[in-house]
Scaffold this motif. Structure first.
Motif, mmCIF file in Angstrom:
data_model
loop_
_atom_site.group_PDB
_atom_site.id
_atom_site.type_symbol
_atom_site.label_atom_id
_atom_site.label_comp_id
_atom_site.label_asym_id
_atom_site.label_seq_id
_atom_site.Cartn_x
_atom_site.Cartn_y
_atom_site.Cartn_z
ATOM 1 N N LEU A 1 22.399 14.991 -43.576
ATOM 2 C CA LEU A 1 23.981 14.449 -43.426
ATOM 3 C C LEU A 1 24.459 14.071 -44.613
ATOM 4 O O LEU A 1 23.706 13.305 -45.418
ATOM 5 N N ILE A 2 25.443 14.555 -44.976
ATOM 6 C CA ILE A 2 26.247 14.131 -46.176
ATOM 7 C C ILE A 2 27.648 13.307 -45.978
ATOM 8 O O ILE A 2 28.030 13.249 -44.707
ATOM 9 N N ASP A 3 28.456 13.081 -46.811
ATOM 10 C CA ASP A 3 29.561 12.390 -46.880
ATOM 11 C C ASP A 3 29.634 11.158 -46.139
ATOM 12 O O ASP A 3 30.191 11.068 -45.119
ATOM 13 N N PHE A 4 29.117 10.084 -46.807
ATOM 14 C CA PHE A 4 28.905 8.773 -46.330
ATOM 15 C C PHE A 4 30.113 7.983 -46.602
ATOM 16 O O PHE A 4 30.060 6.512 -46.860
ATOM 17 N N GLU A 5 31.526 8.640 -47.016
ATOM 18 C CA GLU A 5 32.635 7.697 -47.221
ATOM 19 C C GLU A 5 32.907 6.803 -46.378
ATOM 20 O O GLU A 5 33.467 5.653 -46.590
ATOM 21 N N ARG A 6 32.647 6.888 -45.036
ATOM 22 C CA ARG A 6 33.301 6.074 -43.951
ATOM 23 C C ARG A 6 31.968 5.291 -43.443
ATOM 24 O O ARG A 6 32.014 4.792 -42.159
ATOM 25 N N PHE A 7 30.737 5.444 -43.859
ATOM 26 C CA PHE A 7 29.665 4.656 -43.360
ATOM 27 C C PHE A 7 29.900 3.395 -43.071
ATOM 28 O O PHE A 7 30.266 2.580 -43.958
ATOM 29 N N ALA A 8 29.480 2.857 -41.881
ATOM 30 C CA ALA A 8 29.850 1.455 -41.453
ATOM 31 C C ALA A 8 29.071 1.086 -40.338
ATOM 32 O O ALA A 8 28.269 1.696 -39.935
ATOM 33 N N PHE A 9 29.243 -0.280 -39.817
ATOM 34 C CA PHE A 9 28.700 -0.800 -38.820
ATOM 35 C C PHE A 9 29.847 -0.761 -37.540
ATOM 36 O O PHE A 9 30.955 -1.177 -37.718
ATOM 37 N N GLY A 10 29.349 -0.168 -36.537
ATOM 38 C CA GLY A 10 30.352 0.028 -35.349
ATOM 39 C C GLY A 10 29.719 0.810 -33.896
ATOM 40 O O GLY A 10 28.369 0.786 -34.013
ATOM 41 N N PRO A 11 30.552 1.201 -33.180
ATOM 42 C CA PRO A 11 30.013 1.939 -32.061
ATOM 43 C C PRO A 11 29.605 3.404 -32.356
ATOM 44 O O PRO A 11 30.473 4.015 -32.662
ATOM 45 N N PRO A 12 28.386 3.574 -31.757
ATOM 46 C CA PRO A 12 27.758 4.932 -31.810
ATOM 47 C C PRO A 12 28.709 6.012 -31.235
ATOM 48 O O PRO A 12 28.661 7.081 -31.455
ATOM 49 N N GLU A 13 29.590 5.441 -30.072
ATOM 50 C CA GLU A 13 30.452 6.208 -29.279
ATOM 51 C C GLU A 13 31.184 6.954 -30.418
ATOM 52 O O GLU A 13 31.920 8.114 -30.049
ATOM 53 N N SER A 14 31.904 6.377 -31.265
ATOM 54 C CA SER A 14 32.769 6.859 -32.219
ATOM 55 C C SER A 14 32.299 8.218 -32.723
ATOM 56 O O SER A 14 32.866 9.100 -33.044
ATOM 57 N N ASP A 15 30.860 8.288 -33.254
ATOM 58 C CA ASP A 15 30.427 9.342 -33.798
ATOM 59 C C ASP A 15 30.019 10.562 -32.787
ATOM 60 O O ASP A 15 30.557 11.526 -33.137
ATOM 61 N N LEU A 16 29.523 10.116 -31.730
ATOM 62 C CA LEU A 16 29.372 11.015 -30.667
ATOM 63 C C LEU A 16 30.832 11.578 -30.093
ATOM 64 O O LEU A 16 30.792 12.932 -29.680
ATOM 65 N N ALA A 17 31.710 11.054 -30.076
ATOM 66 C CA ALA A 17 33.034 11.355 -29.590
ATOM 67 C C ALA A 17 33.745 12.575 -30.342
ATOM 68 O O ALA A 17 34.428 13.327 -30.075
#
Length: 172
Positions: free
Chosen positions: A85-101
Protein backbone atom coordinates in the motif's frame (compact mmCIF):
# COMPACT_ATOMS: atom_id res chain seq x y z
CA UNK A 1 -4.51 -4.99 3.14
CA UNK A 2 -7.26 -2.71 4.48
CA UNK A 3 -8.39 -5.34 6.98
CA UNK A 4 -4.82 -5.55 8.27
CA UNK A 5 -4.38 -1.77 8.34
CA UNK A 6 -7.67 -1.19 10.14
CA UNK A 7 -6.90 -3.86 12.74
CA UNK A 8 -3.51 -2.43 13.71
CA UNK A 9 -3.40 -0.85 17.16
CA UNK A 10 -2.58 2.86 17.03
CA UNK A 11 0.14 3.53 19.60
CA UNK A 12 -0.63 6.50 21.88
CA UNK A 13 2.73 7.97 20.88
CA UNK A 14 1.64 8.14 17.22
CA UNK A 15 -0.10 11.44 16.76
CA UNK A 16 -2.35 10.82 13.77
CA UNK A 17 -4.54 13.65 12.52
CA UNK A 18 -8.29 13.16 12.52
CA UNK A 19 -9.43 12.03 9.08
CA UNK A 20 -11.06 14.78 7.00
CA UNK A 21 -13.14 12.99 4.39
CA UNK A 22 -13.74 16.26 2.54
CA UNK A 23 -10.04 16.96 2.03
CA UNK A 24 -9.52 19.70 -0.53
CA UNK A 25 -13.04 19.67 -1.99
CA UNK A 26 -13.97 23.23 -1.00
CA UNK A 27 -10.67 24.58 -2.36
CA UNK A 28 -11.20 22.75 -5.65
CA UNK A 29 -14.68 24.21 -5.97
CA UNK A 30 -13.40 27.70 -5.22
CA UNK A 31 -10.62 27.35 -7.84
CA UNK A 32 -12.94 26.02 -10.54
CA UNK A 33 -12.97 29.24 -12.53
CA UNK A 34 -13.72 27.35 -15.75
CA UNK A 35 -17.17 26.40 -14.46
CA UNK A 36 -20.20 28.66 -14.62
CA UNK A 37 -21.09 30.38 -11.34
CA UNK A 38 -24.29 28.33 -11.12
CA UNK A 39 -22.25 25.08 -11.15
CA UNK A 40 -19.86 26.35 -8.48
CA UNK A 41 -22.84 27.43 -6.36
CA UNK A 42 -24.45 24.01 -6.83
CA UNK A 43 -21.24 22.21 -5.82
CA UNK A 44 -20.77 24.44 -2.76
CA UNK A 45 -24.36 23.79 -1.63
CA UNK A 46 -24.00 20.07 -2.30
CA UNK A 47 -20.82 20.05 -0.20
CA UNK A 48 -22.62 21.91 2.60
CA UNK A 49 -25.46 19.36 2.61
CA UNK A 50 -23.02 16.44 2.61
CA UNK A 51 -21.06 17.93 5.52
CA UNK A 52 -24.29 18.10 7.53
CA UNK A 53 -25.30 14.55 6.60
CA UNK A 54 -21.81 13.23 7.40
CA UNK A 55 -21.90 14.88 10.82
CA UNK A 56 -25.04 12.89 11.63
CA UNK A 57 -23.69 9.45 10.72
CA UNK A 58 -23.42 6.63 13.23
CA UNK A 59 -20.43 4.50 12.27
CA UNK A 60 -20.53 0.74 12.80
CA UNK A 61 -16.84 -0.14 12.86
CA UNK A 62 -14.40 0.99 15.55
CA UNK A 63 -12.23 3.95 14.56
CA UNK A 64 -8.76 3.05 13.43
CA UNK A 65 -5.87 4.17 11.31
CA UNK A 66 -7.27 4.82 7.83
CA UNK A 67 -5.47 5.23 4.53
CA UNK A 68 -7.65 8.09 3.36
CA UNK A 69 -7.28 7.35 -0.37
CA UNK A 70 -7.76 3.59 -0.49
CA UNK A 71 -8.13 2.71 -4.14
CA UNK A 72 -6.39 0.16 -6.35
CA UNK A 73 -4.02 2.69 -7.88
CA UNK A 74 -2.42 2.98 -4.45
CA UNK A 75 -1.38 -0.67 -4.48
CA UNK A 76 1.86 -1.92 -6.00
CA UNK A 77 2.64 -5.58 -6.60
CA UNK A 78 6.31 -6.33 -6.02
CA UNK A 79 8.17 -8.86 -8.21
CA UNK A 80 7.87 -11.40 -5.37
CA UNK A 81 4.05 -11.03 -5.53
CA UNK A 82 3.65 -9.13 -2.27
CA UNK A 83 1.24 -6.18 -2.53
CA UNK A 84 2.29 -2.90 -0.94
CA UNK A 85 0.00 0.00 0.00
CA UNK A 86 1.43 3.39 -1.02
CA UNK A 87 0.51 7.11 -0.88
CA UNK A 88 -0.03 7.85 2.79
CA UNK A 89 -0.63 11.58 2.23
CA UNK A 90 -4.07 11.39 3.90
CA UNK A 91 -3.19 8.73 6.52
CA UNK A 92 -5.19 9.55 9.65
CA UNK A 93 -7.37 8.27 12.47
CA UNK A 94 -11.00 7.83 11.52
CA UNK A 95 -13.82 5.55 10.44
CA UNK A 96 -12.74 2.50 8.40
CA UNK A 97 -16.01 2.83 6.49
CA UNK A 98 -14.39 5.77 4.67
CA UNK A 99 -11.70 3.51 3.18
CA UNK A 100 -14.12 0.69 2.40
CA UNK A 101 -16.58 3.02 0.69
CA UNK A 102 -13.99 3.96 -1.95
CA UNK A 103 -13.98 0.41 -3.35
CA UNK A 104 -17.76 0.12 -2.98
CA UNK A 105 -18.30 3.38 -4.87
CA UNK A 106 -15.91 2.30 -7.62
CA UNK A 107 -17.78 -1.01 -7.86
CA UNK A 108 -21.15 0.72 -8.17
CA UNK A 109 -19.91 2.93 -11.00
CA UNK A 110 -18.57 -0.10 -12.85
CA UNK A 111 -14.84 -0.08 -12.09
CA UNK A 112 -14.95 -3.47 -10.30
CA UNK A 113 -17.01 -6.52 -11.18
CA UNK A 114 -19.60 -8.00 -8.85
CA UNK A 115 -17.30 -10.97 -8.25
CA UNK A 116 -14.34 -8.73 -7.39
CA UNK A 117 -16.42 -6.69 -4.97
CA UNK A 118 -17.91 -9.81 -3.36
CA UNK A 119 -14.40 -11.18 -2.81
CA UNK A 120 -13.28 -7.83 -1.35
CA UNK A 121 -16.18 -7.92 1.16
CA UNK A 122 -15.60 -11.56 2.01
CA UNK A 123 -11.90 -11.03 2.68
CA UNK A 124 -12.50 -7.88 4.72
CA UNK A 125 -15.48 -9.36 6.56
CA UNK A 126 -17.82 -6.39 6.10
CA UNK A 127 -19.84 -4.95 3.22
CA UNK A 128 -20.04 -1.20 3.71
CA UNK A 129 -22.98 -0.98 1.28
CA UNK A 130 -25.12 -2.76 3.90
CA UNK A 131 -24.45 0.08 6.37
CA UNK A 132 -27.15 2.76 6.48
CA UNK A 133 -24.58 5.57 6.22
CA UNK A 134 -23.10 4.31 2.96
CA UNK A 135 -25.24 6.52 0.65
CA UNK A 136 -23.75 9.61 2.31
CA UNK A 137 -20.17 8.36 1.98
CA UNK A 138 -20.86 7.32 -1.62
CA UNK A 139 -22.16 10.83 -2.43
CA UNK A 140 -19.07 12.35 -0.80
CA UNK A 141 -16.81 10.06 -2.85
CA UNK A 142 -18.64 10.98 -6.06
CA UNK A 143 -18.25 14.69 -5.25
CA UNK A 144 -14.55 14.18 -4.50
CA UNK A 145 -14.05 12.25 -7.75
CA UNK A 146 -15.73 15.08 -9.66
CA UNK A 147 -13.83 17.94 -8.03
CA UNK A 148 -10.53 16.07 -8.43
CA UNK A 149 -11.11 15.71 -12.17
CA UNK A 150 -12.25 19.35 -12.47
CA UNK A 151 -8.65 20.37 -11.78
CA UNK A 152 -7.75 18.90 -15.19
CA UNK A 153 -10.67 20.39 -17.12
CA UNK A 154 -8.48 22.16 -19.69
CA UNK A 155 -6.24 19.17 -20.42
CA UNK A 156 -8.43 17.61 -23.07
CA UNK A 157 -11.90 17.46 -24.58
CA UNK A 158 -12.25 13.93 -23.19
CA UNK A 159 -11.68 15.16 -19.63
CA UNK A 160 -14.03 18.11 -20.16
CA UNK A 161 -16.75 15.71 -21.35
CA UNK A 162 -16.18 13.46 -18.34
CA UNK A 163 -16.43 16.42 -15.97
CA UNK A 164 -19.74 17.39 -17.59
CA UNK A 165 -20.96 13.80 -17.22
CA UNK A 166 -19.99 13.71 -13.56
CA UNK A 167 -21.62 17.07 -12.89
CA UNK A 168 -24.82 15.88 -14.58
CA UNK A 169 -24.72 12.76 -12.39
CA UNK A 170 -24.38 14.87 -9.25
CA UNK A 171 -27.35 16.98 -10.33
CA UNK A 172 -29.36 13.83 -10.99
Amino acid sequence: ILRTLHSLPVPPSLSLPTFDIFGRVSERIARSGDLPDAERDFLAEHLHQLRQAYGNLDFTLPRSAVHGDAHQSNLIRRPDGKVILIDFERFAFGPPESDLAVTATEHLIGWHSDAQYAEFCEVYGFDVTDWEGFPVIRAINELKMTTWLMQNLRESDRIAREVRTRLASLHD
